[in-house]
Design a protein around this motif. Structure first.
Motif, PDB file in Angstrom:
ATOM      1  N   THR A   1       0.963  -1.111  -0.089  1.00  0.00           N
ATOM      2  CA  THR A   1      -0.509   0.090  -0.171  1.00  0.00           C
ATOM      3  C   THR A   1       0.589   1.167   0.237  1.00  0.00           C
ATOM      4  OG1 THR A   1      -0.136  -0.109   2.372  1.00  0.00           O
ATOM      5  CG2 THR A   1      -1.525  -1.180   1.299  1.00  0.00           C
ATOM      6  N   GLY A   2       0.166   2.423  -0.438  1.00  0.00           N
ATOM      7  CA  GLY A   2       1.126   3.165  -1.045  1.00  0.00           C
ATOM      8  C   GLY A   2       0.275   4.188  -1.889  1.00  0.00           C
ATOM      9  N   HIS A   3       0.089   4.167  -2.771  1.00  0.00           N
ATOM     10  CA  HIS A   3      -0.804   5.123  -3.793  1.00  0.00           C
ATOM     11  C   HIS A   3      -2.087   5.125  -3.335  1.00  0.00           C
ATOM     12  CE1 HIS A   3       1.414   4.745  -7.344  1.00  0.00           C
ATOM     13  NE2 HIS A   3       1.774   3.750  -7.169  1.00  0.00           N
TER      14      HIS A   3
ATOM     15  N   SER B   1      -0.708   4.596 -10.780  1.00  0.00           N
ATOM     16  CA  SER B   1      -1.852   4.927 -10.285  1.00  0.00           C
ATOM     17  C   SER B   1      -2.494   6.472 -10.706  1.00  0.00           C
ATOM     18  CB  SER B   1      -1.632   5.552  -8.575  1.00  0.00           C
ATOM     19  OG  SER B   1      -2.791   5.820  -8.150  1.00  0.00           O
ATOM     20  N   GLN B   2      -3.944   6.377 -10.438  1.00  0.00           N
ATOM     21  CA  GLN B   2      -4.627   7.763 -10.582  1.00  0.00           C
ATOM     22  C   GLN B   2      -3.960   8.850  -9.764  1.00  0.00           C
ATOM     23  OE1 GLN B   2      -8.744   7.761 -10.885  1.00  0.00           O
ATOM     24  NE2 GLN B   2      -9.138   5.342 -12.503  1.00  0.00           N
ATOM     25  N   ASP B   3      -2.757   8.572  -9.271  1.00  0.00           N
ATOM     26  CA  ASP B   3      -2.786   9.954  -8.103  1.00  0.00           C
ATOM     27  C   ASP B   3      -1.391  10.458  -9.070  1.00  0.00           C
ATOM     28  OD1 ASP B   3      -0.483   8.045  -8.172  1.00  0.00           O
ATOM     29  OD2 ASP B   3      -0.654   7.670  -6.060  1.00  0.00           O
TER      30      ASP B   3
ATOM     31  N   SER C   1     -10.535  -6.347  -2.388  1.00  0.00           N
ATOM     32  CA  SER C   1     -11.871  -5.712  -2.512  1.00  0.00           C
ATOM     33  C   SER C   1     -12.805  -5.227  -3.623  1.00  0.00           C
ATOM     34  CB  SER C   1     -11.959  -5.251  -0.619  1.00  0.00           C
ATOM     35  OG  SER C   1     -10.806  -3.774  -1.318  1.00  0.00           O
ATOM     36  N   ALA C   2     -11.995  -4.207  -4.474  1.00  0.00           N
ATOM     37  CA  ALA C   2     -12.384  -3.516  -6.029  1.00  0.00           C
ATOM     38  C   ALA C   2     -11.961  -4.494  -7.443  1.00  0.00           C
ATOM     39  CB  ALA C   2     -11.984  -2.396  -5.852  1.00  0.00           C
ATOM     40  N   ALA C   3     -12.111  -3.809  -8.519  1.00  0.00           N
ATOM     41  CA  ALA C   3     -11.986  -4.207  -9.722  1.00  0.00           C
ATOM     42  C   ALA C   3     -10.242  -4.620  -9.627  1.00  0.00           C
ATOM     43  CB  ALA C   3     -12.442  -3.108 -10.535  1.00  0.00           C
TER      44      ALA C   3
ATOM     45  N   ASP D   1      -8.517  -0.645  -5.769  1.00  0.00           N
ATOM     46  CA  ASP D   1      -8.882  -1.129  -4.073  1.00  0.00           C
ATOM     47  C   ASP D   1      -7.411  -0.415  -3.227  1.00  0.00           C
ATOM     48  OD1 ASP D   1      -6.763  -2.631  -4.094  1.00  0.00           O
ATOM     49  OD2 ASP D   1      -8.223  -4.307  -3.173  1.00  0.00           O
ATOM     50  N   LYS D   2      -6.471   0.514  -4.328  1.00  0.00           N
ATOM     51  CA  LYS D   2      -5.222   1.094  -4.598  1.00  0.00           C
ATOM     52  C   LYS D   2      -4.225   0.322  -3.997  1.00  0.00           C
ATOM     53  CE  LYS D   2      -7.816   5.168  -2.829  1.00  0.00           C
ATOM     54  NZ  LYS D   2      -8.328   5.737  -1.535  1.00  0.00           N
ATOM     55  N   THR D   3      -4.571  -1.148  -3.737  1.00  0.00           N
ATOM     56  CA  THR D   3      -3.753  -2.204  -3.455  1.00  0.00           C
ATOM     57  C   THR D   3      -2.591  -2.737  -4.436  1.00  0.00           C
ATOM     58  OG1 THR D   3      -4.606  -3.759  -2.829  1.00  0.00           O
ATOM     59  CG2 THR D   3      -4.562  -2.747  -1.501  1.00  0.00           C
ATOM     60  N   ILE D   4      -1.109  -3.284  -4.600  1.00  0.00           N
ATOM     61  CA  ILE D   4      -0.944  -4.400  -4.972  1.00  0.00           C
ATOM     62  C   ILE D   4      -0.535  -5.276  -4.852  1.00  0.00           C
ATOM     63  CG2 ILE D   4       1.137  -4.807  -6.175  1.00  0.00           C
ATOM     64  CD1 ILE D   4       0.826  -1.388  -5.464  1.00  0.00           C
TER      65      ILE D   4
END
Length: 562
Positions: free
Chosen positions: A147-149, A169-171, A405-407, A426-429
């Motif tokens: 996690t980090g994004h 990322s989208q960030d 927990s998401a696409a 879900d913002k994870t790798i």
């Protein structure tokens, strides 16, 4: 008080590296006892990051150390639980007891059960104690979470030497990670819009990123510095691939074109024109002779181009939805395409004929695909939150990987064929072990009927301000409403209040439950799940929380220390 407390600086340093000294001295029994002692685990984690603990277990599991298979299984389970929770524990060390209980309560090892009994007595701060094993257990396919994004992770790539993961990322950033330890090394910043794709040069020295800002950027992976910005597309760049010789990159854009770039100079070499809609995917064949591209809704096909002559050779037709991703088998003979029509298709590259379709076992569109280094299997990633592994000879689905927990937006194989890396909304790798044994413990994936719960006492009420990520608490007698609960980092999905109105629990899409003191507005305790929480409630005793998450797990958590 722990025996590790109140030590001199010299004793502290010795204690932190005690596993190393015991392993070096051949004191195997003492080493195993130490690594199953909750007080030692908690002590070391309080001073260092979780990776240092993980490496302690490697000392005991090395081949020259003679221990029984039962003890090996015990140590591997504890190590695996710490690794699965590392992204949580490095941020919030007070969750150690809860994470170990949630992942290991099922385990029948006497040493683990004794360690968990120690964990239950932990009382340094208030915490939420799992009453059931509701977190992903060690020993299955999921190996580690990164996690980090701060926004959706859109793409992921692995360097050929298997040392680094690069995520986009989208960030608007790319993160570079150590594959072995999971640590985030540095961030690449320069894009002005979200980053859509990433590729690595064959020598592992450079990274190419694509963005909605209409550019590509070439980065030096060793220094983290930007080398070139590649400018020429008239719309967002969706995909990028590198030729096997590392000299050129091919980009695909919403402007309906592919462009080929010289990576030595950063200059555009030529443009491939022929698609009637935005180009959504691109791959280069292993022999470097051809480019395969795919387009979105109007065409729903793939095109094969000769890279030297710049001529369109074949059109592969058969999908009934936009094609999202392409992979080529290492033998240069087959192409695998992933589509919004929920299918994968396997094509003969020489003739363009469709060989077969991998049945639509996914329930939503497939967004990414990768082929294993031996060319025998394909891995698909879908908006249905899962990855599936397929046999490319028989077309049969081998297994489904649950954990996001998401696409799932991207997937990359590690060259050794043992590991798989995925990225998600879900913002994870997540890193997966493809060679792991089947899970010994299968957590029941129940269809929870819980919906957002709103508890009202005789004096207080709780409502959700999901957009602002803040639960609001107010007084019914005065009608006053005020924001007091700050702390969740994503949208709130549910809030509940105890019957006496003293405590509240909030559930969020950041996968964290937070327990609040309503009088002071402070967070008393937190508990991370493996997926974002969608509902929560208090049991009648006011001391037990029931929560459900997006992975269809129900958690029963007892409030300790309040």
């Amino acid at each position: 008080m722990s025996e590790f407390d109140n030590r001199s600086p010299e004793d502290v340093e010795y204690g932190l590296y005690l596993p190393y000294h015991l392993a070096r001295a051949g004191m195997v029994d003492d080493l195993c006892d130490l690594l199953t002692d909750f007080e030692f685990i908690e002590y070391k984690l309080s001073l260092l990051l979780s990776q240092s603990l993980i490496e302690d277990y490697d000392l005991a599991l090395q081949s020259e150390i003679q221990i029984s298979e039962d003890k090996k299984d015990c140590l591997k389970a504890i190590q695996g639980a710490i690794r699965l929770s590392a992204h949580i524990l490095d941020r919030d060390k007070t969750q150690l007891a809860g994470q170990l209980l949630g992942r290991l309560l099922f385990h029948d090892s006497p040493e683990i059960q004794a360690m968990l009994e120690q964990a239950k007595q932990w009382d340094s701060t208030p915490w939420l104690r799992p009453l059931t094993a509701s977190l992903t257990p060690p020993g299955g396919s999921l190996f580690r979470t990164l996690t980090g994004h701060t926004a959706e992770v859109t793409a992921v790539a692995v360097t050929p030497d298997e040392r680094f993961i690069i995520s986009a990322s989208q960030d608007k950033t790319l993160n570079v990670w150590n594959l072995e330890t999971g640590s985030q090394l540095f961030t690449l910043r320069s894009h002005q819009d979200w980053v859509t794709a990433v590729a690595v040069t064959p020598d592992g020295q450079c990274v190419i990123s694509a963005s909605q800002d209409k550019t590509l950027k070439l980065w030096n992976l060793m220094t983290g510095r930007e080398i070139y910005t590649l400018v020429g597309h008239q719309d967002g760049v969706i995909a990028v691939a590198v030729t096997p010789n590392g000299r050129s990159a091919v980009s695909a854009s919403q402007d309906k074109t592919l462009k080929v770039w010289d990576l030595k100079t950063g200059l555009e070499l030529f443009t491939l024109v022929g698609h009637q809609d935005g180009v959504t995917a691109v791959a280069v064949t292993p022999d470097g002779q051809c480019v395969i591209s795919a387009s979105s809704s109007l065409e729903q096909n793939l095109k094969v181009w000769n890279l030297e002559s710049r001529v369109e050779l074949l059109v592969l037709q058969g999908h009934t939805g936009p094609v999202r991703a392409i992979a080529v088998t290492p033998d240069n003979k087959r192409v695998v395409s992933a589509s919004a029509d929920k299918t994968l298709k396997v094509w003969d590259l020489s003739s363009g004929a469709e060989l077969f379709t991998l049945l639509n076992n996914h329930t939503r569109e497939i967004y990414a695909v990768a082929v294993t280094p031996d060319g025998r299997q394909a891995v698909s990633a879908s908006l249905d939150h899962t990855l599936k592994i397929w046999n490319l000879e028989s077309g049969v689905e081998l297994t489904t990987l649950h954990g996001h927990s998401a696409a799932v937006t991207s997937v990359a194989m590690v060259p050794n064929g043992k590991w798989l890396v995925s990225a998600s909304v879900d913002k994870t790798i997540k890193i997966w072990d493809l060679k792991s044994k089947p899970e010994q413990i299968s957590l029941s994936r129940r269809k929870n009927q819980m919906t957002s719960v709103l508890e009202i006492s005789d004096k207080q009420f709780a409502v959700l301000d999901s957009q602002n990520k803040i639960p609001k608490v107010g007084d019914l007698t005065s009608g006053a409403k005020f924001d007091i609960l700050h702390g969740q980092t994503d949208s709130i999905t549910a809030v509940a209040v105890t019957p006496d109105g003293r405590l509240a629990v909030s559930a969020s899409q950041d996968a964290i439950l937070k327990l609040w003191d309503l009088e002071s507005g402070i967070v008393l305790a937190s508990f991370n799940g493996d997926g974002w929480f969608r509902a929560c409630a208090f049991a009648q005793d006011g001391m037990t929380i029931i929560a459900s998450d997006k992975l269809e797990q129900t958690h029963f958590l007892h409030i300790e220390g309040v």
